[in-house]
Scaffold this motif. Structure first.
Motif, PDB file in Angstrom:
ATOM      1  N   ARG A  88       5.924   0.537  -3.313  1.00 52.98           N
ATOM      2  CA  ARG A  88       5.457  -0.171  -2.127  1.00 52.98           C
ATOM      3  C   ARG A  88       6.653  -0.419  -1.208  1.00 52.98           C
ATOM      4  O   ARG A  88       7.738  -0.758  -1.668  1.00 52.98           O
ATOM      5  CB  ARG A  88       4.799  -1.500  -2.532  1.00 52.98           C
ATOM      6  CG  ARG A  88       4.389  -2.376  -1.368  1.00 52.98           C
ATOM      7  CD  ARG A  88       3.425  -3.476  -1.758  1.00 52.98           C
ATOM      8  NE  ARG A  88       3.804  -4.214  -2.937  1.00 52.98           N
ATOM      9  CZ  ARG A  88       2.983  -5.034  -3.611  1.00 52.98           C
ATOM     10  NH1 ARG A  88       1.735  -5.186  -3.213  1.00 52.98           N
ATOM     11  NH2 ARG A  88       3.385  -5.679  -4.674  1.00 52.98           N
ATOM     12  N   ASN A  89       6.451  -0.256   0.091  1.00 53.25           N
ATOM     13  CA  ASN A  89       7.523  -0.461   1.070  1.00 53.25           C
ATOM     14  C   ASN A  89       8.772   0.366   0.737  1.00 53.25           C
ATOM     15  O   ASN A  89       9.899  -0.102   0.878  1.00 53.25           O
ATOM     16  CB  ASN A  89       7.886  -1.948   1.175  1.00 53.25           C
ATOM     17  CG  ASN A  89       6.734  -2.789   1.682  1.00 53.25           C
ATOM     18  OD1 ASN A  89       5.925  -2.326   2.471  1.00 53.25           O
ATOM     19  ND2 ASN A  89       6.648  -4.021   1.207  1.00 53.25           N
ATOM     20  N   ASP A 164      -4.848  -1.022   0.214  1.00 55.46           N
ATOM     21  CA  ASP A 164      -4.858  -2.093   1.213  1.00 55.46           C
ATOM     22  C   ASP A 164      -3.728  -3.100   0.996  1.00 55.46           C
ATOM     23  O   ASP A 164      -3.503  -3.977   1.835  1.00 55.46           O
ATOM     24  CB  ASP A 164      -6.217  -2.795   1.262  1.00 55.46           C
ATOM     25  CG  ASP A 164      -6.628  -3.398  -0.066  1.00 55.46           C
ATOM     26  OD1 ASP A 164      -6.001  -3.080  -1.089  1.00 55.46           O
ATOM     27  OD2 ASP A 164      -7.589  -4.186  -0.084  1.00 55.46           O
ATOM     28  N   GLU A 165      -2.996  -2.965  -0.117  1.00 57.47           N
ATOM     29  CA  GLU A 165      -1.794  -3.760  -0.358  1.00 57.47           C
ATOM     30  C   GLU A 165      -0.528  -2.934  -0.125  1.00 57.47           C
ATOM     31  O   GLU A 165       0.563  -3.351  -0.495  1.00 57.47           O
ATOM     32  CB  GLU A 165      -1.799  -4.320  -1.784  1.00 57.47           C
ATOM     33  CG  GLU A 165      -2.814  -5.413  -2.025  1.00 57.47           C
ATOM     34  CD  GLU A 165      -2.507  -6.685  -1.238  1.00 57.47           C
ATOM     35  OE1 GLU A 165      -1.314  -6.969  -1.005  1.00 57.47           O
ATOM     36  OE2 GLU A 165      -3.464  -7.395  -0.856  1.00 57.47           O
ATOM     37  N   GLY A 166      -0.711  -1.766   0.474  1.00 59.93           N
ATOM     38  CA  GLY A 166       0.439  -0.924   0.799  1.00 59.93           C
ATOM     39  C   GLY A 166       1.054  -0.215  -0.389  1.00 59.93           C
ATOM     40  O   GLY A 166       2.190   0.265  -0.323  1.00 59.93           O
ATOM     41  N   LYS A 168       1.576   2.798  -2.709  1.00 54.89           N
ATOM     42  CA  LYS A 168       1.430   4.256  -2.607  1.00 54.89           C
ATOM     43  C   LYS A 168       1.274   4.921  -3.968  1.00 54.89           C
ATOM     44  O   LYS A 168       0.610   5.951  -4.096  1.00 54.89           O
ATOM     45  CB  LYS A 168       2.660   4.853  -1.899  1.00 54.89           C
ATOM     46  CG  LYS A 168       2.939   4.279  -0.519  1.00 54.89           C
ATOM     47  CD  LYS A 168       1.818   4.558   0.448  1.00 54.89           C
ATOM     48  CE  LYS A 168       2.163   4.078   1.861  1.00 54.89           C
ATOM     49  NZ  LYS A 168       1.043   4.269   2.800  1.00 54.89           N
TER      50      LYS A 168
END
Length: 209
Positions: A88-89, A164-166, A168
């Motif tokens: 994520r991020n 939806d929480e980013g 991947k």
């Protein structure tokens, strides 16, 4: 001792006046926490130790000075001794999320891990620790306190990252792949791992993630 991370730089809160020659020690009563956070964000400060002889006062100080968001998550092992990571991020992380009103820390940890990765059959084995980091929401500082649990799952089905929480990716990683993932992770996540995970092998011994 507490480490509160601001942009991967820790503010230390401890019962020791001297923790290293690079550190500026400030008595807890004199600390202006939000000003310290701003200085770190601006690159003006790197090493600071907030001191109080009573360890119980340290977290109380944090909760008084900055609004707290509580979260829970898990370090999940499977029968192969692999660990469940999320991407994520553009960082490797462990699954976690905000504790809902009326929810226990343990229930929140299980729910969030399941929602973010699709893993099933989770069993909490032990409480690990709390981590602390400062983030910004609506131009205001918030302190996230995350309760971490060691978990086990025998689930061998497909993992489903929560878009939806980013998130991947959700992946099981063996020891060597976990080591490599931690090179591209967060400092507060690294606190959860034994030292041997933070000493990487040479690149030719690490398989591709």
């Amino acid at each position: 001792m507490y480490k509160v991370f601001v942009k991967e730089i820790p503010i230390i809160l401890s019962t020791k006046k001297n923790i290293g020659e690079h550190y500026t020690t400030i008595p807890l009563k004199q600390a202006r926490f939000k000003k310290l956070v701003k200085k770190i964000n601006n690159g003006e400060l790197l090493y600071v130790n907030l001191y109080h002889k009573n360890a119980e006062k340290l977290e109380l100080f944090l909760r008084k000075k900055i609004k707290v968001v509580e979260a829970a998550g898990g370090m999940v092992y499977n029968s192969k001794k692999e660990i469940l990571f999320i991407r994520r991020n553009k960082k490797w992380d462990l699954p976690k999320g905000k504790i809902e009103k009326g929810e226990t820390h343990e229930a929140a940890a299980i729910r969030e891990v399941m929602e973010e990765t699709g893993v099933q059959n989770l069993e909490i084995r032990d409480f690990m620790m709390k981590t602390y980091h400062v983030f910004t929401r609506n131009n205001k500082f918030r302190l996230k306190i995350t309760y971490w649990y060691e978990m086990f799952s025998d689930y061998d089905g497909p993992l489903v990252p929560q878009p939806d929480e980013g998130i991947k990716k959700a992946k099981w990683k063996n020891f060597e792949k976990s080591q490599k993932a931690l090179l591209d992770s967060y400092e507060n996540i690294k606190l959860l791992f034994p030292k041997e995970y933070l000493t990487t092998h040479s690149n030719d011994r690490i398989t591709k993630m």
